[in-house]
Scaffold this active site. Structure first.
Site, PDB file in Angstrom:
ATOM      1  CG  ASP A 399      25.323  35.997  41.835  1.00  0.00           C
ATOM      2  OD1 ASP A 399      24.835  37.130  41.731  1.00  0.00           O
ATOM      3  OD2 ASP A 399      25.038  35.058  41.071  1.00  0.00           O
ATOM      4  N   GLY A 568      20.756  41.257  41.100  1.00  0.00           N
ATOM      5  CA  GLY A 568      20.198  42.242  40.194  1.00  0.00           C
ATOM      6  C   GLY A 568      18.694  42.339  40.331  1.00  0.00           C
TER       7      GLY A 568
END
Length: 727
Positions: A399, A568
Site C-alpha cells: 500500500d 487510491g
C-alpha cells in the site's frame, strides 16, 4: 488462491495451551499424567510453580526434571558399570567384592529403570493410547526389552544380563532429553524476557500530587503514574508531563532510544532512560501492547508448519519401520545363532537407533528460534504456514500511503525568481504560516526548522478559505541579493496555491509556471509565496517517500521478488512514486474495497502474493493475499487480518521477514536430512548387516549415536541465531 486464513476467527479470547499443544511437549511428546507422583515433572510448566503470563507458560520444569533424574541415575549407574563382568573383562580389572556385590547391578538397575525410565514408559503409554506411535514408544520398547531380559537372565540363569547397558541407555536418554529441553527453553526465552520487562510495582500519583507504590495489577485506565529514569513503564499510556528518551528495543526492535514528549504514547515494559515522565494509563493487563505481543509469539510457537507436520508423520512411519526391522532382526539372528543374548542385543540396538529424537527436534527447535528471532526484530508471526510461505513469494504488494510513504505532506522541491534563494522563500513562508494548523503549513515549518532558519514574527494573520493565508511581517529583514528583495516592517505576504493566484489575478511568470507544470506531471501540489503582488517563489509538496522504501525495494529485487504498489491516488502520483522507487507494477485510483481484487488478479497469474498494508483500510487485501503483513501497527499488535505484524513502520522489515523465512526453512531442511539420513544409515548397522566383517553396534553405542544425532540437530538449529536478516 490461498485459503489458510480461516484461522483468523480463532484468535479472539486466548486459550491457555493444553499439554498436547505445548511446543515443549511437542518436542519430547511428554504429556501430563495426573497419576505421576511428580506431577511436578511439569512444575513451572503447566501449573503451580511456573510463570503464567496471560496463558503463556514457562517450560523450565521439564528441563529441571530431566536434569535431576539424569544426575541421580548417572551417579547410581557408576557402581553398575564398575561391577559389570563384561566391562571387567574388556578393561582387565577385578571389582572389589563384598557380601551382596553380585546384586549391585540388578538392584541399582531396577532403581534406575524405575526412576529414570518410568517417565519414558508413561509417555510411551500415552502415545500408544492415542495411536500416535513415536520416539517415546520406541524408547519404552528398548529399555523394557533390556530390563525384562536382564531380570530373566538373573532369575532363571538363562544368560548374561546386561544391566550395565540398560542403565547406560536410560542415562543417555535422560541426558539427551535434558539437552533438548534446555535448547527449547533457550529458544523460547523471548516470552520470559518479555514478561520480565513488566515491573511488579508502579508509582501512582493521587489527586493531591503524592505518590504511592502499588502493584501493577492494581492500576486502572486513567491513573497517572510517575516513571523515574531507569525504570520500566508499568502500562501503556500517554505522556502528560516530562521529556525523556525511552528504549523500546525489546518491544519494537528499534535499536535507538525514542524521544518522548507530552502527548506521545509509551508502551508498558519499555525502559525510561534520561528524564522523569508522568504518564496517563490507557491500557493495563491483557490489553497492553506487551501482552498482545506475548500472545502472538505464543500462538506462533504453538502453530504447526507444513514441514513440522511432515516430520511428525515421518516419526510415526519410523516407529513401524523400526518395529518391522526389529522383528526381522530377531528372526534372522534367532535362526542364525539361536534365540539368546545376541538376539536381544540386536533387537534392543535396532529400537534404540531408530528413536527419532533428532527428527522430533529438527523442526520445532527451528520454529522456536525463528519466532524468538522474529520477535526481537519487531516481527510478530501469527501464522507459521504463512511464515514458511514467505520464502517462495513471487510478488509483494505495498500500500502506498503510510507504508512506502510517510502519509504526510513534505516539501520535495523549491523554485525561486531572480534575487531570491530557497532559504529566503522558506523563511517568509514559515513566518506567514506560523499560526496555521493546515498540514501544508506544518510541512513548510518543519522544512524551515530542519534547515535551521530564523523565522521572523508576523501579525494580522488571516486564513483565506480555499486559497491560502495572509500575514504582515513585523520587522525589517534582508533577503535575497537585490534591493527589491528587502522586506520591510509592515509588508504583507501571501502563501497559497493556484486559487490564490487567480483570486489576486497574479501571473507567476514563466519560470514558476514551468516549475508548477513539471510538479503537476509528478502528481505534486504547488504553493506560491507572494510579496507586493509578485510571485517570488514556490514549493512542491507531496506525500514524502520513506528513505527505507528505496532500500527495501532494491533488496527485494536482488532476492528475485517483484514489487507492486496499490494506491487510491491519481495515475500521475502513482506513476511518479513508482518510477522513483523502481516499482515493477502499480495500481492507481483503487478504492479500499477493491484492493483485494488486485491481489486476486496477481494470484490468477499463478503468483504467490504478499500484501503489505496498515491493517485497517487494507484488511480485505491482507486476508486475500497468500501472506498478509500489517506494517507500522505500533501499539495495535492484534491485527486480525494479518499473518505477520510488523511493529515498526519500516518496509525493510518485510525484507527481513523473507530472509528469516528462507534461512529458517533451510535449517529445517538440513535438520530433516540429517535426522532421516542418520536413521537410514544406522538402522542396517544396528541390525547387524556388517556382522560378517566383525562390525556390531551394542545397545549402548547405539544410544550414544542416537544422542549424538540429537545434539547435532540442536546445535545446527542454534546457528540460526547468528543469521543476518536485516535489510
Amino acid at each position: 488462491m490461498s485459503d489458510h486464513h480461516g484461522h483468523h476467527d480463532e484468535h479472539a479470547p486466548h486459550q491457555k495451551p493444553t499439554d498436547r499443544e505445548c511446543p515443549c511437549c511437542r518436542v519430547c511428546e511428554c504429556y501430563r499424567d495426573e497419576s505421576d507422583e511428580e506431577a511436578s515433572s511439569h512444575e513451572g510448566h503447566h501449573g503451580g510453580g511456573g510463570h503464567d503470563h496471560g496463558g503463556i507458560v514457562d517450560h523450565s520444569g521439564h528441563e529441571q526434571m530431566f536434569k535431576r533424574r539424569f544426575v541421580v541415575c548417572f551417579l547410581l549407574a557408576l557402581p553398575v558399570l564398575y561391577y559389570s563382568s563384561m566391562l571387567q573383562e574388556w578393561f582387565g580389572y577385578t571389582a572389589v567384592q563384598f557380601a551382596g556385590s553380585a546384586f549391585v547391578g540388578p538392584v541399582l538397575g531396577v532403581i534406575i529403570f524405575a526412576y529414570g525410565g518410568v517417565p519414558f514408559l508413561r509417555m510411551g503409554a500415552v502415545e500408544a493410547r492415542n495411536r500416535e506411535p513415536g520416539m517415546m514408544l520406541l524408547i519404552s520398547l528398548a529399555i523394557t526389552v533390556a530390563f525384562v531380559y536382564s531380570l530373566a537372565a538373573v532369575a532363571f540363569e538363562i544368560g548374561e544380563p546386561f544391566f550395565w547397558e540398560l542403565v547406560t541407555l536410560v542415562v543417555i536418554f535422560l541426558l539427551g532429553h535434558w539437552i533438548e529441553m534446555r535448547s527449547v527453553r533457550r529458544a523460547s526465552g523471548a516470552l520470559d524476557e518479555l514478561a520480565d520487562l513488566m515491573p511488579a510495582t508502579a508509582e501512582r500519583i493521587d489527586e493531591s500530587g503524592d505518590t504511592e507504590e502499588v502493584s501493577v495489577d492494581d492500576l486502572s485506565e486513567g491513573d497517572l503514574v510517575l516513571v523515574r529514569p531507569g525504570a520500566n513503564v508499568p502500562a501503556d499510556g500517554v505522556v502528560e508531563e516530562g521529556e525523556s528518551n525511552v528504549n523500546e528495543a525489546m518491544v519494537t526492535g528499534e535499536s535507538k532510544p525514542v524521544e518522548k514528549t507530552p502527548g506521545d504514547e509509551v508502551i508498558g515494559g519499555t525502559t525510561n532512560q534520561s528524564g522523569s515522565l508522568r504518564v496517563r494509563v490507557t491500557a493495563t493487563g491483557e490489553e497492553t501492547t506487551l501482552s498482545g505481543i506475548m500472545r502472538l509469539v505464543d500462538e506462533a510457537q504453538q502453530s504447526k508448519s507444513r514441514t513440522q507436520v511432515l516430520a511428525d508423520r515421518a516419526a510415526g512411519w519410523l516407529f513401524y519401520a523400526a518395529l518391522g526391522a526389529a522383528v526381522v532382526t530377531a528372526i534372522a539372528w534367532g535362526l542364525a545363532e539361536g534365540f539368546g543374548l545376541s538376539v536381544v542385543e540386536r533387537v534392543v540396538t535396532v529400537l534404540v537407533i531408530a528413536c527419532p529424537h533428532a527428527l522430533g527436534l529438527a523442526v520445532p527447535l527451528v520454529v522456536a528460534i525463528n519466532t524468538s528471532l522474529a520477535a526481537r526484530n519487531g516481527m510478530l508471526v501469527r501464522d507459521r504456514i504463512a511464515m514458511e510461505e514467505a520464502r517462495n513469494l513471487d510478488t509483494i504488494v505495498f500500500d502506498k500511503t503510510g507504508t512506502l510513504t510517510k502519509g504526510e505532506q513534505g516539501i520535495v522541491d523549491i523554485a525561486t525568481t531572480d534575487g531570491w534563494n530557497e532559504d529566503d522563500v522558506l523563511t517568509l513562508m514559515a513566518a506567514a504560516e506560523g499560526d496555521s494548523e493546515h498540514m501544508i503549513a506544518t510541512a513548510i515549518r518543519e522544512e524551515a526548522h530542519a534547515r535551521g532558519l530564523s523565522v521572523p514574527s508576523t501579525r494580522e494573520f488571516e486564513a483565506l478559505e480555499g486559497r491560502g493565508v495572509r500575514a504582515t511581517v513585523e520587522t525589517d529583514i534582508s533577503v535575497g541579493t537585490g534591493e527589491s528583495s528587502a522586506v520591510q516592517q509592515g509588508t504583507t505576504v501571501y502563501v497559497g496555491g493556484p486559487n490564490l493566484l487567480r483570486h489576486l489575478d497574479i501571473d507567476p511568470g514563466d519560470s514558476l509556471t514551468a516549475f508548477a507544470d513539471e510538479a503537476g506531471s509528478r502528481g505534486q501540489g504547488v504553493v506560491y509565496l507572494l510579496r507586493d503582488d509578485e510571485a517570488v517563489g514556490a514549493v512542491a509538496l507531496a506525500d514524502v517517500i520513506r528513505d527505507e522504501s528505496r532500500e527495501a525495494i532494491d533488496a527485494l529485487h536482488e532476492m528475485g521478488i517483484e514489487v507492486a504498489m496499490l494506491t487510491g491516488d491519481s495515475e500521475d502520483v502513482a506513476r511518479a512514486v513508482s518510477e522513483e522507487l523502481g516499482i515493477d507494477t502499480y495500481f492507481a485510483e483503487v478504492l479500499p474495497e477493491d484492493k483485494d481484487e488486485k491481489i486476486v488478479e496477481l494470484q490468477e497469474q499463478e503468483q504467490l502474493v504478499a500484501m503489505v498494508g496498515d491493517g485497517v483500510n487494507d484488511a480485505p487485501a491482507l486476508t486475500r493475499a497468500d501472506v498478509g503483513i500489517a506494517i507500522g501497527s505500533g501499539t495495535d499488535v492484534a491485527v486480525e487480518s494479518a499473518d505477520v505484524v510488523l511493529v515498526e513502520n519500516d518496509p525493510r522489515d518485510v525484507v527481513s521477514l523473507v530472509r528469516l523465512s528462507r534461512k529458517s526453512y533451510r535449517k529445517m531442511q538440513e535438520n530433516l536430512v540429517w535426522a532421516a539420513g542418520y536413521n537410514v544409515f544406522a538402522l542396517p548397522l544396528a541390525a547387524g548387516i556388517l556382522a560378517p566383517i566383525g562390525i556390531l553396534l551394542s545397545p549402548a553405542v547405539g544410544a550414544v549415536l542416537m544422542s549424538a544425532s540429537t545434539v547435532i540437530v540442536a546445535v545446527n538449529a542454534q546457528l540460526l541465531r547468528r543469521a543476518d536478516i536485516t535489510a
